[in-house]
Motif scaffolding. Structure first.
Motif: not given
Length: 89
Positions: A62-74
């Motif tokens: 349920g995590v949206d793409d914008d938040h998955l991008k944040i995860l990728d950055d971290w």
């Protein structure tokens, strides 16, 4: 491992990759602002930029793409800064 017994490394995981954040103990150790992430795969917490206990886990359902991008950055930041010591089975 959450860093409570002194000589053991301070570990956390992102996207299944276990990293040793002992050098960042002021941030990730007991009493640190991000200590909630220690000792577990806290991918959702990083993705959501949440310090809530209920978000400090690996399930990204349920995590949206914008938040998955944040995860990728971290993930890029932390795996570039701290050594990888394993992977979550």
């Amino acid at each position: 491992y959450k860093g409570r017994a002194g000589r053991k490394p301070l570990l956390l995981a992102l996207k299944g990759r276990v990293i040793d954040v002992s050098a960042g103990a002021d941030f990730y150790g007991p009493g640190g602002p991000y200590g909630i992430f220690a000792g577990k795969d806290a991918s959702k917490g990083f993705a959501m930029m949440s310090l809530k206990e209920e978000d400090a886990h690996s399930d990204l359902t349920g995590v949206d793409d914008d938040h998955l991008k944040i995860l990728d950055d971290w993930y890029s930041k932390l795996t570039g800064k701290y050594p990888t010591v394993g992977h979550v089975a």
